[in-house]
Write a protein that holds these residues in place. Sequence first.
Motif, PDB file in Angstrom:
ATOM      1  N   THR A   1       0.820  -1.205   0.000  1.00 33.94           N
ATOM      2  CA  THR A   1       0.000   0.000   0.000  1.00 33.94           C
ATOM      3  C   THR A   1       0.855   1.257   0.000  1.00 33.94           C
ATOM      4  OG1 THR A   1      -0.206  -0.213   2.387  1.00 33.94           O
ATOM      5  CG2 THR A   1      -2.049  -0.984   1.071  1.00 33.94           C
ATOM      6  N   GLY A   2       2.153   1.104   0.156  1.00 33.36           N
ATOM      7  CA  GLY A   2       3.034   2.262   0.119  1.00 33.36           C
ATOM      8  C   GLY A   2       4.489   1.870   0.164  1.00 33.36           C
ATOM      9  N   VAL A   3       5.338   2.833  -0.217  1.00 34.17           N
ATOM     10  CA  VAL A   3       6.791   2.666  -0.173  1.00 34.17           C
ATOM     11  C   VAL A   3       7.352   3.919   0.486  1.00 34.17           C
ATOM     12  CG1 VAL A   3       8.896   2.484  -1.547  1.00 34.17           C
ATOM     13  CG2 VAL A   3       6.825   1.277  -2.281  1.00 34.17           C
ATOM     14  N   LEU A   4       8.181   3.723   1.487  1.00 40.33           N
ATOM     15  CA  LEU A   4       8.838   4.828   2.177  1.00 40.33           C
ATOM     16  C   LEU A   4      10.336   4.606   2.042  1.00 40.33           C
ATOM     17  CD1 LEU A   4       8.548   7.296   4.067  1.00 40.33           C
ATOM     18  CD2 LEU A   4       8.663   5.678   5.965  1.00 40.33           C
ATOM     19  N   ALA A   5      11.028   5.531   1.416  1.00 39.25           N
ATOM     20  CA  ALA A   5      12.444   5.336   1.122  1.00 39.25           C
ATOM     21  C   ALA A   5      13.248   6.607   1.391  1.00 39.25           C
ATOM     22  CB  ALA A   5      12.603   4.892  -0.328  1.00 39.25           C
ATOM     23  N   PHE A   6      13.034   7.222   2.532  1.00 33.60           N
ATOM     24  CA  PHE A   6      13.642   8.518   2.843  1.00 33.60           C
ATOM     25  C   PHE A   6      15.032   8.711   2.242  1.00 33.60           C
ATOM     26  CE2 PHE A   6      10.758   8.875   6.642  1.00 33.60           C
ATOM     27  CZ  PHE A   6      10.063   9.959   6.156  1.00 33.60           C
ATOM     28  N   TRP A   7      16.034   8.146   2.851  1.00 37.61           N
ATOM     29  CA  TRP A   7      17.408   8.379   2.419  1.00 37.61           C
ATOM     30  C   TRP A   7      17.939   7.250   1.543  1.00 37.61           C
ATOM     31  CZ3 TRP A   7      18.509  13.191   2.990  1.00 37.61           C
ATOM     32  CH2 TRP A   7      17.956  13.904   4.033  1.00 37.61           C
ATOM     33  N   SER A   8      17.114   6.312   1.190  1.00 40.43           N
ATOM     34  CA  SER A   8      17.562   5.141   0.437  1.00 40.43           C
ATOM     35  C   SER A   8      17.952   5.464  -0.993  1.00 40.43           C
ATOM     36  CB  SER A   8      16.472   4.074   0.434  1.00 40.43           C
ATOM     37  OG  SER A   8      16.127   3.730   1.746  1.00 40.43           O
ATOM     38  N   VAL A   9      17.192   6.294  -1.665  1.00 33.29           N
ATOM     39  CA  VAL A   9      17.436   6.519  -3.083  1.00 33.29           C
ATOM     40  C   VAL A   9      18.733   7.271  -3.365  1.00 33.29           C
ATOM     41  CG1 VAL A   9      15.038   6.305  -3.794  1.00 33.29           C
ATOM     42  CG2 VAL A   9      15.931   8.536  -3.152  1.00 33.29           C
ATOM     43  N   ILE A  10      19.294   7.952  -2.384  1.00 40.07           N
ATOM     44  CA  ILE A  10      20.562   8.657  -2.623  1.00 40.07           C
ATOM     45  C   ILE A  10      21.705   7.684  -2.837  1.00 40.07           C
ATOM     46  CG2 ILE A  10      19.809  10.710  -1.361  1.00 40.07           C
ATOM     47  CD1 ILE A  10      21.750   9.843   0.899  1.00 40.07           C
ATOM     48  N   HIS A  11      21.511   6.419  -2.456  1.00 41.14           N
ATOM     49  CA  HIS A  11      22.563   5.411  -2.613  1.00 41.14           C
ATOM     50  C   HIS A  11      22.382   4.555  -3.864  1.00 41.14           C
ATOM     51  CE1 HIS A  11      23.981   6.462   1.359  1.00 41.14           C
ATOM     52  NE2 HIS A  11      22.761   6.300   1.822  1.00 41.14           N
ATOM     53  N   VAL A  12      21.319   4.774  -4.603  1.00 42.51           N
ATOM     54  CA  VAL A  12      21.055   3.996  -5.810  1.00 42.51           C
ATOM     55  C   VAL A  12      21.838   4.625  -6.962  1.00 42.51           C
ATOM     56  CG1 VAL A  12      19.274   3.286  -7.448  1.00 42.51           C
ATOM     57  CG2 VAL A  12      18.776   3.306  -5.001  1.00 42.51           C
ATOM     58  N   PRO A  13      22.590   3.811  -7.723  1.00 45.39           N
ATOM     59  CA  PRO A  13      23.321   4.370  -8.868  1.00 45.39           C
ATOM     60  C   PRO A  13      22.361   5.033  -9.857  1.00 45.39           C
ATOM     61  CG  PRO A  13      23.996   2.095  -8.433  1.00 45.39           C
ATOM     62  CD  PRO A  13      22.812   2.382  -7.553  1.00 45.39           C
ATOM     63  N   ASP A  14      22.821   6.106 -10.475  1.00 50.18           N
ATOM     64  CA  ASP A  14      21.975   6.867 -11.401  1.00 50.18           C
ATOM     65  C   ASP A  14      21.335   5.985 -12.466  1.00 50.18           C
ATOM     66  OD1 ASP A  14      22.565   9.176 -10.033  1.00 50.18           O
ATOM     67  OD2 ASP A  14      24.041   9.901 -11.492  1.00 50.18           O
ATOM     68  N   GLN A  15      22.095   5.056 -13.023  1.00 51.69           N
ATOM     69  CA  GLN A  15      21.566   4.218 -14.096  1.00 51.69           C
ATOM     70  C   GLN A  15      20.482   3.256 -13.600  1.00 51.69           C
ATOM     71  OE1 GLN A  15      24.679   4.109 -12.900  1.00 51.69           O
ATOM     72  NE2 GLN A  15      25.358   1.999 -12.650  1.00 51.69           N
ATOM     73  N   ALA A  16      20.408   2.997 -12.300  1.00 52.66           N
ATOM     74  CA  ALA A  16      19.398   2.090 -11.745  1.00 52.66           C
ATOM     75  C   ALA A  16      18.134   2.817 -11.298  1.00 52.66           C
ATOM     76  CB  ALA A  16      19.979   1.305 -10.577  1.00 52.66           C
ATOM     77  N   MET A  17      18.164   4.142 -11.233  1.00 53.04           N
ATOM     78  CA  MET A  17      17.022   4.906 -10.727  1.00 53.04           C
ATOM     79  C   MET A  17      15.720   4.650 -11.497  1.00 53.04           C
ATOM     80  SD  MET A  17      17.794   6.464  -8.005  1.00 53.04           S
ATOM     81  CE  MET A  17      16.977   7.984  -7.670  1.00 53.04           C
ATOM     82  N   PRO A  18      15.722   4.620 -12.823  1.00 55.52           N
ATOM     83  CA  PRO A  18      14.457   4.369 -13.518  1.00 55.52           C
ATOM     84  C   PRO A  18      13.816   3.041 -13.108  1.00 55.52           C
ATOM     85  CG  PRO A  18      16.065   5.230 -15.061  1.00 55.52           C
ATOM     86  CD  PRO A  18      16.801   4.935 -13.773  1.00 55.52           C
TER      87      PRO A  18
END
Length: 83
Positions: free
Chosen positions: A52-69
Motif C-alpha cells: 500500500t506504500g513505499v517509504l524510502a527517505f534516504w535510500s534513493v541517494i545510494h542507488v546508482p543513477d543508471q538504476a534509478m528508472p
Amino acid sequence: MVPKKSGSPRSVDAFGIDLSPEMVALARRDHPDVRFEVGTMTNLDLDDASLTGVLAFWSVIHVPDQAMPAVFAVSVLVPEPPN
C-alpha cells in the motif's frame, strides 16, 4: 515497505530492507516486532499490488543513477492501485 493488511484501514504491517546485514541486525535488535530483510531496492521480489506504500527517505541517494528508472518503476508498479 508497507504490505497490504486486512482489517482496520489504519493498521499496517511494515517491513524494511537494507543491503547491509549489519544494519538489518541492528534494526531487528531495536525493533524486534518488525520484519527486516537483507535486500535491494533494485531487485524487489514482490508481486504487483502487494503494497500500500513505499517509504524510502534516504535510500534513493545510494542507488546508482543508471538504476534509478528501474527503482522508481517498481515503486509505481508494486503499490496497490487506488480504489
